[in-house]
Design a protein around this motif. Sequence first.
Motif, PDB file in Angstrom:
ATOM      1  N   THR A  26       0.837  -1.195   0.000  1.00 48.45           N
ATOM      2  CA  THR A  26       0.000   0.000   0.000  1.00 48.45           C
ATOM      3  C   THR A  26       0.875   1.249   0.000  1.00 48.45           C
ATOM      4  O   THR A  26       2.077   1.181   0.286  1.00 48.45           O
ATOM      5  CB  THR A  26      -0.924   0.030   1.235  1.00 48.45           C
ATOM      6  N   HIS A  60      -4.335   3.033   2.226  1.00 49.75           N
ATOM      7  CA  HIS A  60      -4.477   1.618   1.877  1.00 49.75           C
ATOM      8  C   HIS A  60      -4.535   1.375   0.362  1.00 49.75           C
ATOM      9  O   HIS A  60      -4.711   0.243  -0.069  1.00 49.75           O
ATOM     10  CB  HIS A  60      -5.708   1.014   2.559  1.00 49.75           C
ATOM     11  N   GLN A  61      -4.339   2.428  -0.431  1.00 49.65           N
ATOM     12  CA  GLN A  61      -4.312   2.287  -1.892  1.00 49.65           C
ATOM     13  C   GLN A  61      -3.107   1.431  -2.294  1.00 49.65           C
ATOM     14  O   GLN A  61      -1.984   1.698  -1.891  1.00 49.65           O
ATOM     15  CB  GLN A  61      -4.203   3.661  -2.545  1.00 49.65           C
ATOM     16  N   VAL A  62      -3.340   0.395  -3.075  1.00 46.76           N
ATOM     17  CA  VAL A  62      -2.264  -0.476  -3.544  1.00 46.76           C
ATOM     18  C   VAL A  62      -1.511   0.226  -4.677  1.00 46.76           C
ATOM     19  O   VAL A  62      -2.124   0.779  -5.590  1.00 46.76           O
ATOM     20  CB  VAL A  62      -2.823  -1.838  -4.017  1.00 46.76           C
TER      21      VAL A  62
END
Length: 106
Positions: A26, A60-62
């Motif tokens: 992330t 939490h963005q991949v």
Amino acid sequence: MIKVEVVYALPQQATSLSVDVAEGSTAEQVVLQSGILDKCPEIDPTNLTLGIWNRTCKGHQVVREGDRVEIYRPLIADPKAARRNRAEKAKQEGRANPVTGGRPLK
């Protein structure tokens, strides 16, 4: 492993680090793994505002191969309040119509 860039900019200096991270990491994990917090102690790791390629994102963005994770500084002034103050100043100086706020009639 994928290659990602982590960037933090101040008015006079920018710090950019290239990092190899595990696929599926992330944005927040990338920042913590990059070591940028050691180089820039003014960054608050508990209150991160992040973006990927100029678009804000959640922690939490991949991330994907080639992404640039950007750490944003807090604003020093509220943009709406700053514009309101400029408009009031223009009215007081006669550069704007005191009723409508638009340009005065000549």
